[in-house]
Design a protein around this motif. Structure first.
Motif, PDB file in Angstrom:
ATOM      1  N   GLY A  94       0.818  -1.213   0.000  1.00 50.29           N
ATOM      2  CA  GLY A  94       0.000   0.000   0.000  1.00 50.29           C
ATOM      3  C   GLY A  94       0.848   1.258   0.000  1.00 50.29           C
ATOM      4  O   GLY A  94       0.555   2.225  -0.714  1.00 50.29           O
ATOM      5  N   VAL A  95       1.901   1.258   0.798  1.00 49.31           N
ATOM      6  CA  VAL A  95       2.812   2.411   0.825  1.00 49.31           C
ATOM      7  C   VAL A  95       3.479   2.580  -0.540  1.00 49.31           C
ATOM      8  O   VAL A  95       3.584   3.691  -1.066  1.00 49.31           O
ATOM      9  N   ASN A  96       3.896   1.466  -1.132  1.00 50.21           N
ATOM     10  CA  ASN A  96       4.532   1.542  -2.444  1.00 50.21           C
ATOM     11  C   ASN A  96       3.568   2.113  -3.489  1.00 50.21           C
ATOM     12  O   ASN A  96       3.944   2.982  -4.270  1.00 50.21           O
ATOM     13  N   TRP A  97       2.323   1.639  -3.485  1.00 49.40           N
ATOM     14  CA  TRP A  97       1.335   2.166  -4.442  1.00 49.40           C
ATOM     15  C   TRP A  97       1.028   3.628  -4.170  1.00 49.40           C
ATOM     16  O   TRP A  97       0.791   4.413  -5.096  1.00 49.40           O
ATOM     17  N   GLY A  98       1.023   4.024  -2.905  1.00 52.94           N
ATOM     18  CA  GLY A  98       0.832   5.429  -2.581  1.00 52.94           C
ATOM     19  C   GLY A  98       1.947   6.297  -3.154  1.00 52.94           C
ATOM     20  O   GLY A  98       1.698   7.369  -3.706  1.00 52.94           O
ATOM     21  N   LEU A  99       3.171   5.810  -3.021  1.00 57.34           N
ATOM     22  CA  LEU A  99       4.312   6.540  -3.592  1.00 57.34           C
ATOM     23  C   LEU A  99       4.224   6.608  -5.111  1.00 57.34           C
ATOM     24  O   LEU A  99       4.544   7.641  -5.714  1.00 57.34           O
ATOM     25  N   ASP A 109       8.477   4.213  -7.587  1.00 58.36           N
ATOM     26  CA  ASP A 109       8.282   2.819  -7.185  1.00 58.36           C
ATOM     27  C   ASP A 109       9.430   2.419  -6.268  1.00 58.36           C
ATOM     28  O   ASP A 109      10.545   2.139  -6.725  1.00 58.36           O
ATOM     29  N   LEU A 110       9.175   2.429  -4.967  1.00 57.47           N
ATOM     30  CA  LEU A 110      10.209   2.147  -3.975  1.00 57.47           C
ATOM     31  C   LEU A 110      10.763   0.727  -4.111  1.00 57.47           C
ATOM     32  O   LEU A 110      11.972   0.521  -4.019  1.00 57.47           O
ATOM     33  N   CYS A 138      15.213  -2.757  -5.490  1.00 53.39           N
ATOM     34  CA  CYS A 138      15.552  -4.060  -6.072  1.00 53.39           C
ATOM     35  C   CYS A 138      16.196  -3.982  -7.453  1.00 53.39           C
ATOM     36  O   CYS A 138      16.496  -5.017  -8.038  1.00 53.39           O
ATOM     37  N   GLY A 139      16.378  -2.795  -8.002  1.00 53.18           N
ATOM     38  CA  GLY A 139      17.066  -2.690  -9.283  1.00 53.18           C
ATOM     39  C   GLY A 139      16.155  -2.667 -10.490  1.00 53.18           C
ATOM     40  O   GLY A 139      16.567  -3.077 -11.571  1.00 53.18           O
ATOM     41  N   GLY A 140      14.936  -2.223 -10.343  1.00 58.60           N
ATOM     42  CA  GLY A 140      14.006  -2.125 -11.466  1.00 58.60           C
ATOM     43  C   GLY A 140      12.852  -3.097 -11.348  1.00 58.60           C
ATOM     44  O   GLY A 140      12.931  -4.102 -10.650  1.00 58.60           O
TER      45      GLY A 140
END
Length: 69
Positions: free
Chosen positions: A16-21, A28-29, A34-36
């Motif tokens: 959820g935090v990643n989608w918020g960002l 995309d955190l 993770c390198g892409g």
């Protein structure tokens, strides 16, 4: 089950935090760490977050007494 529930909730919050960002900052955190997006580790994280979200759906339908065990 309680440990699995907590892990699933943690992964769902991370997703959820990643989608918020992504939605707010177009960042995309998970991919950045993770390198892409196409990196194997990123795909594993995305998959685990998706599975965790599906697991969390089961939390909605459990009896309240079961959730406290």
């Amino acid at each position: 089950m309680k440990l699995l529930d907590r892990i699933a909730l943690l992964l769902t919050v991370i997703g959820g935090v990643n989608w918020g960002l992504v939605g707010i900052f177009r960042f995309d955190l998970v991919a950045w760490i993770c390198g892409g997006q196409d990196a194997l580790i990123a795909r594993i994280v995305y998959t685990l977050v998706g599975i965790a979200a599906l697991w969390c759906v089961s939390l909605l339908f459990r009896d309240r007494d079961d959730a406290r065990e």
